[in-house]
Design a protein around this motif. Sequence first.
Motif, PDB file in Angstrom:
ATOM      1  N   UNK A 292       0.838  -1.199   0.000  1.00  0.00           N
ATOM      2  CA  UNK A 292       0.000   0.000   0.000  1.00  0.00           C
ATOM      3  C   UNK A 292       0.872   1.248   0.000  1.00  0.00           C
ATOM      4  N   UNK A 293       1.904   1.264   0.827  1.00  0.00           N
ATOM      5  CA  UNK A 293       2.821   2.414   0.887  1.00  0.00           C
ATOM      6  C   UNK A 293       3.454   2.666  -0.481  1.00  0.00           C
ATOM      7  N   UNK A 294       3.893   1.608  -1.143  1.00  0.00           N
ATOM      8  CA  UNK A 294       4.503   1.749  -2.469  1.00  0.00           C
ATOM      9  C   UNK A 294       3.492   2.276  -3.486  1.00  0.00           C
ATOM     10  N   UNK A 295       2.280   1.781  -3.410  1.00  0.00           N
ATOM     11  CA  UNK A 295       1.267   2.130  -4.396  1.00  0.00           C
ATOM     12  C   UNK A 295       0.789   3.561  -4.268  1.00  0.00           C
ATOM     13  N   UNK A 296       0.648   4.053  -3.043  1.00  0.00           N
ATOM     14  CA  UNK A 296       0.186   5.439  -2.861  1.00  0.00           C
ATOM     15  C   UNK A 296       1.350   6.410  -2.673  1.00  0.00           C
ATOM     16  N   UNK A 297       2.560   5.918  -2.835  1.00  0.00           N
ATOM     17  CA  UNK A 297       3.780   6.742  -2.799  1.00  0.00           C
ATOM     18  C   UNK A 297       3.941   7.497  -1.482  1.00  0.00           C
ATOM     19  N   UNK A 298       3.835   6.747  -0.384  1.00  0.00           N
ATOM     20  CA  UNK A 298       4.061   7.316   0.942  1.00  0.00           C
ATOM     21  C   UNK A 298       5.109   6.489   1.673  1.00  0.00           C
ATOM     22  N   UNK A 299       5.717   7.077   2.677  1.00  0.00           N
ATOM     23  CA  UNK A 299       6.633   6.328   3.537  1.00  0.00           C
ATOM     24  C   UNK A 299       5.818   5.352   4.379  1.00  0.00           C
ATOM     25  N   UNK A 300       6.508   4.409   4.992  1.00  0.00           N
ATOM     26  CA  UNK A 300       5.826   3.455   5.864  1.00  0.00           C
ATOM     27  C   UNK A 300       5.108   4.169   7.008  1.00  0.00           C
ATOM     28  N   UNK A 301       5.770   5.135   7.626  1.00  0.00           N
ATOM     29  CA  UNK A 301       5.152   5.820   8.763  1.00  0.00           C
ATOM     30  C   UNK A 301       3.946   6.652   8.324  1.00  0.00           C
TER      31      UNK A 301
ATOM     32  N   UNK B  53       2.069   6.005   5.756  1.00  0.00           N
ATOM     33  CA  UNK B  53       1.016   5.037   5.413  1.00  0.00           C
ATOM     34  C   UNK B  53       0.334   4.533   6.677  1.00  0.00           C
ATOM     35  N   UNK B  54       1.108   4.283   7.717  1.00  0.00           N
ATOM     36  CA  UNK B  54       0.523   3.840   8.988  1.00  0.00           C
ATOM     37  C   UNK B  54      -0.432   4.895   9.528  1.00  0.00           C
ATOM     38  N   UNK B  55      -0.040   6.161   9.484  1.00  0.00           N
ATOM     39  CA  UNK B  55      -0.918   7.239   9.950  1.00  0.00           C
ATOM     40  C   UNK B  55      -2.179   7.337   9.080  1.00  0.00           C
ATOM     41  N   UNK B  56      -2.020   7.199   7.778  1.00  0.00           N
ATOM     42  CA  UNK B  56      -3.150   7.240   6.858  1.00  0.00           C
ATOM     43  C   UNK B  56      -4.128   6.104   7.153  1.00  0.00           C
ATOM     44  N   UNK B  57      -3.619   4.892   7.300  1.00  0.00           N
ATOM     45  CA  UNK B  57      -4.472   3.738   7.578  1.00  0.00           C
ATOM     46  C   UNK B  57      -5.141   3.895   8.945  1.00  0.00           C
ATOM     47  N   UNK B  58      -4.422   4.419   9.918  1.00  0.00           N
ATOM     48  CA  UNK B  58      -5.007   4.642  11.248  1.00  0.00           C
ATOM     49  C   UNK B  58      -6.186   5.596  11.164  1.00  0.00           C
ATOM     50  N   UNK B  59      -6.037   6.693  10.416  1.00  0.00           N
ATOM     51  CA  UNK B  59      -7.146   7.647  10.259  1.00  0.00           C
ATOM     52  C   UNK B  59      -8.361   6.969   9.617  1.00  0.00           C
ATOM     53  N   UNK B  60      -8.110   6.191   8.561  1.00  0.00           N
ATOM     54  CA  UNK B  60      -9.214   5.525   7.871  1.00  0.00           C
ATOM     55  C   UNK B  60      -9.832   4.421   8.730  1.00  0.00           C
ATOM     56  N   UNK B  61      -9.007   3.762   9.513  1.00  0.00           N
ATOM     57  CA  UNK B  61      -9.493   2.716  10.414  1.00  0.00           C
ATOM     58  C   UNK B  61     -10.362   3.335  11.524  1.00  0.00           C
ATOM     59  N   UNK B  62      -9.928   4.461  12.065  1.00  0.00           N
ATOM     60  CA  UNK B  62     -10.694   5.139  13.117  1.00  0.00           C
ATOM     61  C   UNK B  62     -12.061   5.595  12.617  1.00  0.00           C
ATOM     62  N   UNK B  63     -12.160   5.859  11.330  1.00  0.00           N
ATOM     63  CA  UNK B  63     -13.436   6.257  10.730  1.00  0.00           C
ATOM     64  C   UNK B  63     -14.272   5.042  10.313  1.00  0.00           C
ATOM     65  N   UNK B  64     -13.735   3.837  10.519  1.00  0.00           N
ATOM     66  CA  UNK B  64     -14.467   2.623  10.166  1.00  0.00           C
ATOM     67  C   UNK B  64     -14.425   2.288   8.687  1.00  0.00           C
ATOM     68  N   UNK B  65     -13.461   2.857   7.947  1.00  0.00           N
ATOM     69  CA  UNK B  65     -13.378   2.649   6.504  1.00  0.00           C
ATOM     70  C   UNK B  65     -12.440   1.509   6.127  1.00  0.00           C
TER      71      UNK B  65
END
Length: 157
Positions: free
Chosen positions: A66-75, A77-89
């Motif tokens: 996912x990090x490679x595909x959306x061109x973000x660092x691992x950290x 990407x973790x913050x991005x996924x955490x935000x989306x997870x907290x929203x139930x997405x």
Amino acid sequence: MRGPEIDGRVLAQGWCALSLLHDRIDAHLEKALQSAHGLSVREYSALVVLSEQHDGDGGHLSMTRLADTVALSQSATTRLVTRLEERGLLVRYLCPTDRRGIYTNVTDAGRALFDRARETNDRALEEALAHAEKSPELRPLVEVVRAMQHAATAPRA
């Protein structure tokens, strides 16, 4: 044998035009997605990638991919996924065959939001391209984007 020499100024101008087109489109998409759906462009991009990855049972995508595909660092990407997870997405889970691997999956709520946001994204993208097409320095790049769109949607022989 070397190919023809490239004029560095022309190459730099082309890169500046490409950067300008990207920045204008990105800003327009960000405004449209934020106001209509509370999504950033990166969050939408993650939902695009994950939604395409998850057709059928058992689909998943590792955090690294996912990090490679959306061109973000691992950290990031973790913050991005955490935000989306907290929203139930999204949900995260450990890979059943490799306990070190963490995977992500789009929830039903995430798919529903993605489906609604896709229309907003497509409309905003078309608006941004139409506006950029009016600029002589950006018009050739917009033509390339449109040619790619045409090639992707043309019927296969």
